[in-house]
Design a protein around this motif. Sequence first.
Motif, PDB file in Angstrom:
ATOM      1  N   UNK A 148     -10.004  -6.868 -16.234  1.00 23.21           N
ATOM      2  CA  UNK A 148      -9.537  -6.120 -17.247  1.00 23.21           C
ATOM      3  C   UNK A 148      -8.008  -6.085 -17.540  1.00 23.21           C
ATOM      4  N   UNK A 149      -7.166  -6.576 -16.449  1.00 21.85           N
ATOM      5  CA  UNK A 149      -5.805  -6.674 -16.995  1.00 21.85           C
ATOM      6  C   UNK A 149      -5.018  -7.450 -15.602  1.00 21.85           C
ATOM      7  N   UNK A 150      -3.779  -7.766 -16.095  1.00 23.39           N
ATOM      8  CA  UNK A 150      -3.087  -8.711 -14.913  1.00 23.39           C
ATOM      9  C   UNK A 150      -1.703  -8.395 -14.940  1.00 23.39           C
ATOM     10  N   UNK A 151      -1.351  -7.395 -13.992  1.00 22.74           N
ATOM     11  CA  UNK A 151       0.011  -6.988 -13.874  1.00 22.74           C
ATOM     12  C   UNK A 151       1.060  -7.764 -12.752  1.00 22.74           C
ATOM     13  N   UNK A 152       2.047  -8.213 -13.073  1.00 18.23           N
ATOM     14  CA  UNK A 152       2.922  -8.667 -12.015  1.00 18.23           C
ATOM     15  C   UNK A 152       3.947  -7.552 -11.386  1.00 18.23           C
ATOM     16  N   UNK A 153       3.903  -7.623 -10.100  1.00 21.05           N
ATOM     17  CA  UNK A 153       4.521  -6.711  -9.404  1.00 21.05           C
ATOM     18  C   UNK A 153       6.179  -6.905  -9.609  1.00 21.05           C
ATOM     19  N   UNK A 154       6.804  -6.248 -10.172  1.00 26.19           N
ATOM     20  CA  UNK A 154       8.575  -6.379 -10.169  1.00 26.19           C
ATOM     21  C   UNK A 154       9.092  -6.159  -8.890  1.00 26.19           C
ATOM     22  N   UNK A 155      10.157  -6.772  -8.931  1.00 21.56           N
ATOM     23  CA  UNK A 155      11.102  -6.754  -7.556  1.00 21.56           C
ATOM     24  C   UNK A 155      11.613  -5.340  -7.445  1.00 21.56           C
ATOM     25  N   UNK A 156      12.185  -4.574  -8.618  1.00 28.28           N
ATOM     26  CA  UNK A 156      12.804  -3.475  -8.516  1.00 28.28           C
ATOM     27  C   UNK A 156      11.707  -2.213  -8.596  1.00 28.28           C
ATOM     28  N   UNK A 157      12.075  -1.413  -7.563  1.00 30.78           N
ATOM     29  CA  UNK A 157      11.069  -0.453  -7.314  1.00 30.78           C
ATOM     30  C   UNK A 157      11.025   0.489  -8.559  1.00 30.78           C
ATOM     31  N   UNK A 158      12.063   0.962  -9.458  1.00 31.18           N
ATOM     32  CA  UNK A 158      11.765   1.663 -10.681  1.00 31.18           C
ATOM     33  C   UNK A 158      10.839   1.059 -11.527  1.00 31.18           C
ATOM     34  N   UNK A 159      11.127  -0.367 -11.857  1.00 31.60           N
ATOM     35  CA  UNK A 159      10.149  -1.066 -12.649  1.00 31.60           C
ATOM     36  C   UNK A 159       8.978  -1.010 -12.109  1.00 31.60           C
ATOM     37  N   UNK A 219     -11.293  -3.956 -13.345  1.00 35.96           N
ATOM     38  CA  UNK A 219     -10.472  -4.576 -12.278  1.00 35.96           C
ATOM     39  C   UNK A 219      -9.376  -5.216 -12.620  1.00 35.96           C
ATOM     40  N   UNK A 220      -8.178  -4.536 -11.994  1.00 33.01           N
ATOM     41  CA  UNK A 220      -6.925  -4.894 -12.598  1.00 33.01           C
ATOM     42  C   UNK A 220      -5.983  -5.714 -11.563  1.00 33.01           C
ATOM     43  N   UNK A 221      -5.703  -6.728 -11.848  1.00 32.29           N
ATOM     44  CA  UNK A 221      -4.836  -7.721 -11.032  1.00 32.29           C
ATOM     45  C   UNK A 221      -3.496  -7.077 -10.807  1.00 32.29           C
ATOM     46  N   UNK A 222      -2.985  -6.783  -9.582  1.00 29.88           N
ATOM     47  CA  UNK A 222      -1.607  -6.246  -9.237  1.00 29.88           C
ATOM     48  C   UNK A 222      -1.192  -7.329  -8.255  1.00 29.88           C
ATOM     49  N   UNK A 223      -0.140  -8.175  -8.786  1.00 22.86           N
ATOM     50  CA  UNK A 223       0.180  -9.540  -7.719  1.00 22.86           C
ATOM     51  C   UNK A 223       1.676  -9.719  -8.134  1.00 22.86           C
ATOM     52  N   UNK A 224       2.153 -10.596  -7.275  1.00 20.80           N
ATOM     53  CA  UNK A 224       3.446 -11.388  -7.443  1.00 20.80           C
ATOM     54  C   UNK A 224       3.227 -12.760  -8.264  1.00 20.80           C
ATOM     55  N   UNK A 244       0.795  -1.172   0.147  1.00 21.33           N
ATOM     56  CA  UNK A 244       0.105   0.129  -0.044  1.00 21.33           C
ATOM     57  C   UNK A 244       0.977   1.170   0.104  1.00 21.33           C
ATOM     58  N   UNK A 245       1.836   1.266   0.737  1.00 21.86           N
ATOM     59  CA  UNK A 245       2.618   2.382   0.988  1.00 21.86           C
ATOM     60  C   UNK A 245       3.587   2.442  -0.212  1.00 21.86           C
ATOM     61  N   UNK A 246       3.903   1.378  -0.910  1.00 16.75           N
ATOM     62  CA  UNK A 246       4.824   1.377  -1.958  1.00 16.75           C
ATOM     63  C   UNK A 246       3.805   2.153  -3.375  1.00 16.75           C
ATOM     64  N   UNK A 247       2.558   1.619  -3.336  1.00 15.16           N
ATOM     65  CA  UNK A 247       1.566   2.399  -4.224  1.00 15.16           C
ATOM     66  C   UNK A 247       1.677   3.942  -4.150  1.00 15.16           C
ATOM     67  N   UNK A 248       1.408   4.323  -3.006  1.00 13.28           N
ATOM     68  CA  UNK A 248       1.248   5.675  -2.519  1.00 13.28           C
ATOM     69  C   UNK A 248       2.559   6.456  -2.793  1.00 13.28           C
TER      70      UNK A 248
END
Length: 137
Positions: A106-117, A85-90, A17-21
């Motif tokens: 509506x979409x499926x996004x993998x959370x990358x390990x690197x913050x900049x990505x 609804x977009x999945x944001x997951x590892x 949550x903090x990372x997204x904010x």
Amino acid sequence: MTNVLKILLIEDDMIEVMKLKRAVSKLQINCKIIEANNGEEALSILEKKEDLPDIILLDLNMPKINGIEFLGILKKDSVLKYLPTIILTTSSNQKDLLECYKIGVAGYILKPLKYEEYVSKIETLIAYWSINELKKI
């Protein structure tokens, strides 16, 4: 005047949550983030059907109601089924990916390990949904 994108973030990990904010702040994006710690909490926010979000960012691995169960409940509701609804997951599990698209994600996004990505993906995600014609429910 640009509309503010309202995002319901369903995430049980406070670091995420903090990372997204932090990413939104870094990108200086004008959006409103509504937080829910799990699927049950999100459903109680959505059941009022007042001031609904424009999009939902949904984690899959959560207690009480997991992301796939939540998505199934959402898509059975005559009003809420239209919320993108977009999945944001590892989870890179192909079974999860296929199940989410079957239900109507509506979409499926993998959370990358690197913050900049991660920041780059969030920037693209918000830019895309900010220019979409979203159904006002």
